[in-house]
Design a protein around this motif. Structure first.
Motif, PDB file in Angstrom:
ATOM      1  N   PRO A  59      41.776  37.396  41.744  1.00 22.90           N
ATOM      2  CA  PRO A  59      40.661  38.300  41.285  1.00 22.90           C
ATOM      3  C   PRO A  59      40.438  39.496  42.276  1.00 22.90           C
ATOM      4  O   PRO A  59      40.762  39.308  43.484  1.00 22.90           O
ATOM      5  CB  PRO A  59      39.553  37.116  41.132  1.00 22.90           C
ATOM      6  N   PHE A  84      34.249  37.065  37.724  1.00 19.70           N
ATOM      7  CA  PHE A  84      35.522  36.979  37.222  1.00 19.70           C
ATOM      8  C   PHE A  84      35.861  35.293  37.425  1.00 19.70           C
ATOM      9  O   PHE A  84      36.954  34.947  36.910  1.00 19.70           O
ATOM     10  CB  PHE A  84      36.328  37.460  38.765  1.00 19.70           C
ATOM     11  N   ASP A 120      41.616  33.908  46.167  1.00 20.67           N
ATOM     12  CA  ASP A 120      40.562  34.779  46.071  1.00 20.67           C
ATOM     13  C   ASP A 120      39.892  34.922  47.452  1.00 20.67           C
ATOM     14  O   ASP A 120      38.764  35.035  47.693  1.00 20.67           O
ATOM     15  CB  ASP A 120      39.212  33.942  45.081  1.00 20.67           C
ATOM     16  N   VAL A 171      42.930  39.959  38.194  1.00 20.22           N
ATOM     17  CA  VAL A 171      41.856  40.037  37.443  1.00 20.22           C
ATOM     18  C   VAL A 171      40.605  41.197  37.659  1.00 20.22           C
ATOM     19  O   VAL A 171      40.501  41.024  38.848  1.00 20.22           O
ATOM     20  CB  VAL A 171      41.119  38.666  37.279  1.00 20.22           C
ATOM     21  N   ASP A 172      40.212  42.192  37.083  1.00 15.98           N
ATOM     22  CA  ASP A 172      39.569  43.130  37.596  1.00 15.98           C
ATOM     23  C   ASP A 172      38.195  43.284  36.492  1.00 15.98           C
ATOM     24  O   ASP A 172      38.056  42.655  35.591  1.00 15.98           O
ATOM     25  CB  ASP A 172      40.549  44.279  37.595  1.00 15.98           C
ATOM     26  N   SER A 183      39.222  43.691  32.840  1.00 15.25           N
ATOM     27  CA  SER A 183      39.452  42.543  32.261  1.00 15.25           C
ATOM     28  C   SER A 183      38.129  41.842  31.660  1.00 15.25           C
ATOM     29  O   SER A 183      38.277  41.264  30.659  1.00 15.25           O
ATOM     30  CB  SER A 183      40.319  41.515  33.382  1.00 15.25           C
ATOM     31  N   VAL A 184      36.996  42.184  32.472  1.00 17.99           N
ATOM     32  CA  VAL A 184      35.753  41.613  31.810  1.00 17.99           C
ATOM     33  C   VAL A 184      35.241  42.178  30.705  1.00 17.99           C
ATOM     34  O   VAL A 184      34.846  41.521  29.467  1.00 17.99           O
ATOM     35  CB  VAL A 184      34.782  41.762  32.925  1.00 17.99           C
TER      36      VAL A 184
END
Length: 656
Positions: free
Chosen positions: A546, A553, A575, A598-599, A602-603
């Motif tokens: 993340p 995240f 993380d 995951v950035d 991505s959300v």
């Protein structure tokens, strides 16, 4: 220390690499807080994972593809079995002792160390570049006379090199002569050494509380397979040829363990016993599939001439020329090479070396080792021996068990032979507990000897037969106990003892050599190593990273992690507060081939970046596409280059 370079041309710094492997807990010395015991190591989480992946690949490559019968036999072995197999008498190395200090050396290793040190000194005296293993030098505390730069005569240099080329071929008296000729002493004290003596490498124990059944921890997995041969043949519906296989721990009480994982006292083996009809010329029905595979051979004759040059040759030509004795032996040499290449071994650092006559195990008719080049030199990782019919024959003769194959003959065969009849009613009471041993020895007598005994029996009314295992070593048999006559019998069934081709794999050795082959460091970050495990072997396949500790995240990371695990794809989440670049670098040391970032994007749209360990290139795609790409690469169906061609490249830089 041999000069070995990484795929990027860097000379391997073994101290740095070993430090990384221990720091990342691939392995660690056993009982370290108590000072440790030489030759014993524990594997940590990544080491266990790689070993399990290697074993899984081995099972698929050999057991599954070759339809082998896998067994798991006990590690405890009664002494009687290993006496019969020859291990109690012959499973030994030569050691020599310093009478003043009590220090013990393995004789061939001592000769290697001293002669190599002198050759290094000669090179220094001639102004040639020499690679120095500082750790090894410090541990050995070499005397100045062996380490300092002294120019040797060319004839002496040649003689040293010839001895080193044949070092595995010398027996005890020959090693003693070399030690005397070259004035080889204790490298630490310069003291004289006692002549080499044979030291049996097996760990002895006792079975049961009364200690009246001596036993050993097995030195190999083979004997359990041989003793179950008849049951395995029945399980295989009497079909020949067939192979059994076993994976398990074996034990050897090494004289002077060194070189980390390469010489240990407890180790994991994977062994195959392929049973074949000796009258068929040991043909193999799949030989055509591998006859064009090219291997690098180091033959016995080349070694005896004092040289180590290899010859590249196709397997078909090697068998045709007689270099490799038969198709089945050759077939397994090719399959061994193909397996090692699947692991990620560098083919340029792989050779097959033929055992010299004095070097071969007592049971072998011929043997080739698959050796891998490392900073320790060439290391035997796989042995492939033609054990002929040795093991099944000795166990059959000892016990009388029918460790044979029976096949119906197309045409009946008339056989004229000397046959033995025993008077069983008198035989048992006469020899009591030794009766089976005596009967097996009598039935094992050759035709030539039976003819001689028939004449002696007729002339003297009694004969004498040597029987190993009885107190006197021989027994006397009178006419009322035994009859020997020449008779003709019709044979409708052919009975024979199969020959055995045995590939034997040292899993720990393969792991260490492989690590040297795939280890490297980036030019801009030489302090951190990279382990380029193929995805199928990597201890962890995916690192999920993340971008930050942002709350949004967490559910996404959890979802991806569980989705991959349900597919059987191992992964870890990092993380921590370190930068993404540092987090990836830490896992490059563990050999993790892929990384998902995951950035905040991505959300928004459920897309992710996928990073490749070796190239550090990245692509960006949807969750489904990323997961499918990883699954495909882990299963070996696609490569990173394939993925880059079909998924959009991501050019954002890692943040250090």
């Amino acid at each position: 220390m041999a000069t070995v370079t990484t795929k990027t041309g860097q000379v391997i710094d073994r101290q740095v690499m070993d430090s990384m492997l221990r720091r990342r807990l691939f392995y660690t010395p056993s009982f370290e807080i108590y000072g440790g015991v030489s030759g014993l190591f524990d594997y940590g989480p990544p080491g266990c994972a790689v070993l399990n992946n290697m074993i899984d690949l081995w099972r698929k490559h050999f057991v599954l593809e070759e339809d082998m019968l896998e067994v798991d036999c006990t590690m405890l072995t009664p002494e009687e079995i290993l006496k019969t197999s020859g291990h109690v008498e012959k499973f030994a190395d030569w050691m020599c002792k310093d009478p003043k200090t009590g220090e013990i050396f393995r004789a061939d290793h001592l000769i290697e160390d001293v002669l190599e040190a002198r050759l290094k000194g000669d090179k220094e005296a001639r102004g040639q570049k020499v690679e120095i293993d500082e750790e090894k030098e410090a541990k050995k505390k070499k005397k100045a006379k062996d380490a300092k730069a002294i120019k040797l005569d060319d004839a002496v240099v040649k003689e040293y090199e010839e001895v080193l080329a044949q070092i595995d071929n010398y027996d005890g008296p020959e090693l003693e002569a070399i030690i005397a000729k070259f004035d080889i002493r204790n490298p630490t004290t310069d003291g004289n050494l006692l002549p080499p003596v044979a030291f049996n490498l097996m760990f002895q124990t006792s079975i049961g509380p009364s200690s009246n059944m001596p036993g050993y921890l097995r030195p190999e997995t083979a004997q359990g397979q041989f003793l179950n041969f008849q049951k395995l043949l029945d399980f295989n519906n009497q079909a020949m040829p067939f192979a059994s296989a076993s994976i398990g721990k074996s034990f050897r009480n090494e004289i002077s363990p060194r070189s980390g994982l390469l010489r240990v006292r407890e180790f994991l083996m994977a062994e195959i016993e392929h049973y074949v009809d000796p009258e068929g010329g040991k043909k193999h029905d799949r030989f055509e599939e591998v006859k064009d595979v090219e291997l690098s051979f180091l033959s016995r004759d080349v070694q005896l001439s004092g040289r180590t040059e290899t010859t590249k040759m196709t397997l078909g030509k090697a068998v045709e020329s007689g270099l490799v004795d038969n198709e089945t032996l050759g077939y397994f040499l090719a399959r061994i090479q193909l397996f090692l290449l699947k692991l990620g071994v560098d083919q340029n650092k792989l050779r097959f070396r033929q055992h010299m006559l004095n070097e071969m195990a007592h049971y072998a008719a011929d043997c080739w080792d698959a050796e891998l080049q490392t900073s320790y030199g060439w290391i035997e990782c796989v042995g492939c021996a033609d054990r002929s019919a040795y093991d099944l024959t000795v166990h059959k003769n000892k016990t009388g068990a029918p460790l044979v194959v029976r096949q119906a003959r197309a045409e009946p065969l008339k056989v004229e032979e000397w046959q033995i009849d025993l008077e069983k009613k008198k035989f048992g009471p006469r020899f009591k507990k030794d009766s089976k041993t005596v009967e097996a020895a009598v039935n094992a007598l050759s035709q030539e000897f039976r003819e001689k005994l028939a004449l002696d029996l007729e002339k003297n009314g009694k004969i004498e037969v040597n029987v190993e295992g009885v107190e006197s070593g021989k027994v006397e048999l009178e006419k009322d106990l035994i009859k020997i006559e020449k008779r003709t019998r019709t044979e409708n069934v052919r009975e024979y003892t199969p020959n055995v081709i045995e590939p034997s794999f040292g899993i720990g050795r393969m792991l260490y050599c492989l690590i040297e082959h795939i280890y490297w460091s980036r030019p801009d970050d030489e302090a951190r190593g990279v382990l380029s495990f193929p995805p199928v072997l990597a201890p962890t396949k995916v690192l999920v990273v993340p971008l930050s500790a942002h709350q949004s995240f967490r559910p996404i990371v959890q979802r991806i992690m569980m989705r991959l695990r349900r597919l059987g794809i191992s992964n870890r989440v990092d993380d921590s507060s370190a930068s993404i670049g540092k987090r990836y670098a830490r896992n490059d040391e563990l050999g993790t081939p892929f990384g998902i970032t995951v950035d905040f994007q991505s959300v928004k749209d459920n897309t992710f970046t996928l990073r490749d360990r070796d190239s550090t290139k990245q692509v960006r795609a949807s969750e489904d596409e990323i997961v499918k790409a990883i699954e495909s690469m882990v299963q070996g169906e696609e490569t990173w280059d394939d993925i880059r061609k079909r998924l959009p490249e991501f050019t954002g830089q890692e943040v250090e």
